[in-house]
Design a protein around this motif. Structure first.
Motif, PDB file in Angstrom:
ATOM      1  N   TYR A 185     -93.968   8.087 113.271  1.00 18.43           N
ATOM      2  CA  TYR A 185     -93.859   9.508 113.623  1.00 18.43           C
ATOM      3  C   TYR A 185     -94.930  10.321 112.910  1.00 18.43           C
ATOM      4  N   LYS A 186     -95.534  11.209 113.645  1.00 15.33           N
ATOM      5  CA  LYS A 186     -96.472  12.171 113.081  1.00 15.33           C
ATOM      6  C   LYS A 186     -96.111  13.545 113.637  1.00 15.33           C
ATOM      7  N   GLY A 187     -95.892  14.499 112.754  1.00 21.98           N
ATOM      8  CA  GLY A 187     -95.567  15.847 113.230  1.00 21.98           C
ATOM      9  C   GLY A 187     -94.725  16.612 112.240  1.00 21.98           C
ATOM     10  N   ASN A 188     -94.067  17.644 112.728  1.00 23.70           N
ATOM     11  CA  ASN A 188     -93.253  18.500 111.862  1.00 23.70           C
ATOM     12  C   ASN A 188     -92.023  17.746 111.370  1.00 23.70           C
ATOM     13  N   LEU A 189     -91.644  18.068 110.134  1.00 22.25           N
ATOM     14  CA  LEU A 189     -90.535  17.374 109.481  1.00 22.25           C
ATOM     15  C   LEU A 189     -89.649  18.389 108.784  1.00 22.25           C
ATOM     16  N   ILE A 190     -88.351  18.217 108.927  1.00 22.84           N
ATOM     17  CA  ILE A 190     -87.382  19.068 108.236  1.00 22.84           C
ATOM     18  C   ILE A 190     -86.562  18.196 107.298  1.00 22.84           C
ATOM     19  N   LEU A 191     -86.544  18.559 106.024  1.00 20.76           N
ATOM     20  CA  LEU A 191     -85.714  17.870 105.030  1.00 20.76           C
ATOM     21  C   LEU A 191     -84.487  18.729 104.763  1.00 20.76           C
ATOM     22  N   VAL A 192     -83.305  18.119 104.837  1.00 20.03           N
ATOM     23  CA  VAL A 192     -82.057  18.871 104.700  1.00 20.03           C
ATOM     24  C   VAL A 192     -81.200  18.232 103.615  1.00 20.03           C
ATOM     25  N   GLY A 193     -80.899  19.002 102.585  1.00 20.24           N
ATOM     26  CA  GLY A 193     -79.980  18.552 101.541  1.00 20.24           C
ATOM     27  C   GLY A 193     -78.648  19.265 101.698  1.00 20.24           C
ATOM     28  N   ILE A 194     -77.573  18.492 101.725  1.00 19.58           N
ATOM     29  CA  ILE A 194     -76.234  19.074 101.932  1.00 19.58           C
ATOM     30  C   ILE A 194     -75.295  18.538 100.856  1.00 19.58           C
ATOM     31  N   ASN A 195     -74.516  19.455 100.267  1.00 20.15           N
ATOM     32  CA  ASN A 195     -73.510  19.065  99.282  1.00 20.15           C
ATOM     33  C   ASN A 195     -72.149  19.611  99.713  1.00 20.15           C
ATOM     34  N   TYR A 196     -71.106  18.790  99.478  1.00 19.57           N
ATOM     35  CA  TYR A 196     -69.743  19.197  99.817  1.00 19.57           C
ATOM     36  C   TYR A 196     -68.892  19.196  98.555  1.00 19.57           C
ATOM     37  N   GLU A 197     -68.272  20.329  98.286  1.00 20.97           N
ATOM     38  CA  GLU A 197     -67.372  20.457  97.135  1.00 20.97           C
ATOM     39  C   GLU A 197     -65.944  20.179  97.596  1.00 20.97           C
ATOM     40  N   LYS A 198     -65.355  19.106  97.090  1.00 26.26           N
ATOM     41  CA  LYS A 198     -64.015  18.729  97.521  1.00 26.26           C
ATOM     42  C   LYS A 198     -62.969  19.791  97.186  1.00 26.26           C
ATOM     43  N   LYS A 199     -63.099  20.383  96.029  1.00 25.93           N
ATOM     44  CA  LYS A 199     -62.071  21.333  95.585  1.00 25.93           C
ATOM     45  C   LYS A 199     -62.082  22.597  96.425  1.00 25.93           C
ATOM     46  N   THR A 200     -63.261  23.146  96.675  1.00 24.17           N
ATOM     47  CA  THR A 200     -63.354  24.404  97.428  1.00 24.17           C
ATOM     48  C   THR A 200     -63.482  24.186  98.930  1.00 24.17           C
ATOM     49  N   LYS A 201     -63.757  22.930  99.299  1.00 22.09           N
ATOM     50  CA  LYS A 201     -63.977  22.582 100.711  1.00 22.09           C
ATOM     51  C   LYS A 201     -65.119  23.405 101.316  1.00 22.09           C
ATOM     52  N   LYS A 202     -66.170  23.578 100.499  1.00 16.67           N
ATOM     53  CA  LYS A 202     -67.333  24.328 100.942  1.00 16.67           C
ATOM     54  C   LYS A 202     -68.583  23.448 100.900  1.00 16.67           C
ATOM     55  N   HIS A 203     -69.500  23.763 101.792  1.00 15.85           N
ATOM     56  CA  HIS A 203     -70.785  23.089 101.824  1.00 15.85           C
ATOM     57  C   HIS A 203     -71.865  24.038 101.337  1.00 15.85           C
ATOM     58  N   ASP A 204     -72.865  23.522 100.668  1.00 15.30           N
ATOM     59  CA  ASP A 204     -74.085  24.299 100.461  1.00 15.30           C
ATOM     60  C   ASP A 204     -75.259  23.480 100.970  1.00 15.30           C
ATOM     61  N   CYS A 205     -76.315  24.169 101.328  1.00 18.59           N
ATOM     62  CA  CYS A 205     -77.410  23.518 102.051  1.00 18.59           C
ATOM     63  C   CYS A 205     -78.757  24.066 101.581  1.00 18.59           C
ATOM     64  N   VAL A 206     -79.740  23.187 101.533  1.00 17.13           N
ATOM     65  CA  VAL A 206     -81.119  23.570 101.264  1.00 17.13           C
ATOM     66  C   VAL A 206     -81.986  22.904 102.338  1.00 17.13           C
ATOM     67  N   ILE A 207     -82.907  23.675 102.904  1.00 16.90           N
ATOM     68  CA  ILE A 207     -83.766  23.159 103.964  1.00 16.90           C
ATOM     69  C   ILE A 207     -85.225  23.368 103.576  1.00 16.90           C
ATOM     70  N   GLU A 208     -86.011  22.339 103.794  1.00 13.32           N
ATOM     71  CA  GLU A 208     -87.441  22.417 103.495  1.00 13.32           C
ATOM     72  C   GLU A 208     -88.225  21.872 104.689  1.00 13.32           C
ATOM     73  N   LYS A 209     -89.238  22.605 105.102  1.00 11.17           N
ATOM     74  CA  LYS A 209     -90.063  22.180 106.225  1.00 11.17           C
ATOM     75  C   LYS A 209     -91.401  21.664 105.722  1.00 11.17           C
ATOM     76  N   SER A 210     -91.904  20.644 106.384  1.00 12.95           N
ATOM     77  CA  SER A 210     -93.215  20.105 106.027  1.00 12.95           C
ATOM     78  C   SER A 210     -93.819  19.425 107.251  1.00 12.95           C
ATOM     79  N   ILE A 211     -94.998  18.863 107.088  1.00  9.59           N
ATOM     80  CA  ILE A 211     -95.673  18.115 108.152  1.00  9.59           C
ATOM     81  C   ILE A 211     -95.872  16.698 107.660  1.00  9.59           C
TER      82      ILE A 211
END
Length: 523
Positions: free
Chosen positions: A496-522
């Protein structure tokens, strides 16, 4: 030529004159091998619109007396086979479409009487010195004919299982019909070949088949008939070149059925219609309402809903197919329902791993239509928000992605338990359902110094960016993103050659919430 006795080659002539014809005449090579042997009983089960009747017309044209099919078959592959001329137009053929007889009569008894009288009438016209017009039992007439003339018959029975489908709750009708088929064919010297086609394999009673003389070839095990289930990948590739159609798009829409020696096999109806209309769409599924699928997936067997949910998310599900009773009413477990869906063509089966999965874009859309109503409200809601989630990811909107994942988590807690990264991976896959059209989703893909949790690799026709997703529980989204970089997970995108999205996702069991970080690159 008759209607049922030696019907001739007109129907096969019409088939080959069609705008698109794919040469499947080598199927005759397989039936020739079985003529007048203990393997002369062949039962082929395929989903509707998979070319079963076309094959029946072809066999009638090849074997049937009272017509000359040499020029008809000369351009096709079978003409180079050693046995081709030996058996060409050498047999009496009795061709029966059971659905036709059932539609013309009001009971199974009347149907069987009508069938026998019509065939006997035609036998009497050809063999008036042997067969009496007063004869009522077809097997007796054929026995007498064989005794005096040594005439063997090729039997071609299309839609053989329609009674098991249309009279699914009438066991007595089914038994009368199966007894008739057995008495007509089993241990009869006048049978040179018996070729039956239908959707279902032969009905079982306990652990035994009512027609145990037949070798069965189905979507579970197609045996020597694998390449004749549908169009092979090479055949489809040639058609796409001929019609200037994007092969990768064709593959995405209609590929998915696989067999050990034939490889990938495509639905003929959908391929032909997409070529003729110059556009991709749900052609096979339009021939029957999605309610037919919905009836079965709404059955409340333990684990069935989980299995459907996982397959909607692009996963595979292990099943045991051996207990299926080969009918549409006797279900004891989710595996029985899933096995039926394989025979109906709604699921594909991997025989090496005993796994089922939704094969392609066309059928995935059918499942999406079917998951409505009270049983599926949570899944239906999740699928409706999937488009928003995918677009938010492309836009780099991490906050919206986290909010939508929170919602997806809540919507699916009644189905799946989210206590670890594997469970989280499943809910993420469900949430990204809409990505299936543009992407090939791969879970636990080996890459760099570890395994990328989820990789979304764009299909060749797509202009969307690749996505690498890493998941954490009770950690942080930044940590997940850092792991993608540190372990070189992007290396999994080999070509693959082209645009790339990196996605980090964390889930907190106690709060049942997700947080997310997204980074774009080529890349």
């Amino acid at each position: 030529m008759g209607v049922y006795l030696n019907p001739g080659n007109d129907m096969f002539c019409e088939t080959v004159r069609g705008e698109i014809y794919v040469d499947k005449t080598e199927l005759i090579r397989e039936t020739n091998r079985r003529l007048k042997t203990p393997q002369k009983f062949v039962c082929i089960s395929r989903p509707r619109r998979f070319g079963k009747s076309m094959a029946a017309y072809m066999l009638a044209a090849y074997y049937g007396k009272n017509c000359d099919s040499k020029e008809l078959f000369a351009p096709y592959k079978i003409s180079t086979c050693d046995s081709y001329e030996k058996y060409l137009n050498q047999y009496n053929v009795i061709m029966l479409n059971i659905q036709d007889f059932l539609s013309m009569t009001s009971s199974v008894e009347e149907m069987l009487s009508c069938l026998q009288s019509e065939v006997i009438r035609e036998l009497c016209e050809v063999y008036p010195d042997v067969v009496s017009k007063d004869e009522r039992i077809l097997s007796m007439a054929l026995n007498r004919l064989y005794g005096k003339k040594k005439e063997a018959f090729v039997f071609i029975i299309d839609e053989w299982d329609c009674i098991l489908r249309d009279r699914s709750y009438h066991a007595d009708d089914q038994k009368k019909y199966l007894d008739f088929i057995r008495n007509l064919l089993k241990d009869k010297a006048y049978v040179a070949l018996a070729y039956m086609t239908g959707i279902l394999p032969i009905k079982k009673y306990g652990t035994h088949s009512a027609l145990n003389m037949f070798d069965e070839y189905s979507m579970i095990d197609a045996g020597d008939f694998q390449e004749f289930v549908g169009f092979t990948e090479e055949e489809v590739r040639i058609l796409c070149e001929q019609y200037r159609i994007d092969f990768e798009m064709m593959k995405s829409w209609y590929d998915g059925y696989t067999f050990p020696s034939a490889g990938h096999v495509y639905n003929p109806k959908s391929v032909v219609d997409s070529l003729r209309r110059k556009r991709f769409g749900s052609y096979w599924t339009q021939t029957e309402t999605y309610e037919a699928l919905k009836i079965y997936i709404d059955l409340n067997y333990d684990g069935l809903k989980d299995a459907i949910t996982e397959m909607l998310a692009g996963q595979r599900v292990c099943i045991h197919t051996d207990r299926f009773q080969n009918d549409m009413t006797t279900f004891e477990s989710k595996d029985d329902v899933l096995t039926l869906l394989v025979h109906l063509g709604y699921l594909a089966y991997d025989s090496d791993r005993s796994e089922v999965f939704i094969p392609n874009t066309e059928i995935r859309g059918e499942f999406r239509n079917a998951v409505t109503g009270d049983h599926w409200k949570d899944i239906a809601t999740a699928l409706e928000t999937s488009d928003r989630l995918l677009r938010a990811t492309w836009d780099g909107d991490a906050e919206t992605v986290a909010e939508l994942l929170d919602a997806a988590h809540m919507e699916n807690t009644s189905i799946l338990t989210y206590n670890d990264e594997n469970s989280l991976s499943c809910v993420i896959a469900i949430a990204y359902y809409s990505a299936m059209k543009e992407y090939t989703m791969i879970r636990e893909l080996p890459s760099g110094k570890g395994f990328a949790d989820i990789v979304f690799l764009p299909k060749r026709f797509s202009d969307k960016p690749a996505m690498v997703v890493e998941l954490k529980c009770d950690d942080s989204a930044d940590s997940a993103l850092a792991q993608i970089r540190e372990k070189n997970y992007a290396d999994s995108l080999k070509d693959y050659k082209g645009n790339l999205i990196l996605v980090g996702i964390n889930y907190e069991k106690k709060t049942k919430k997700h947080d997310c970080v997204i980074e774009k690159s080529i890349f």
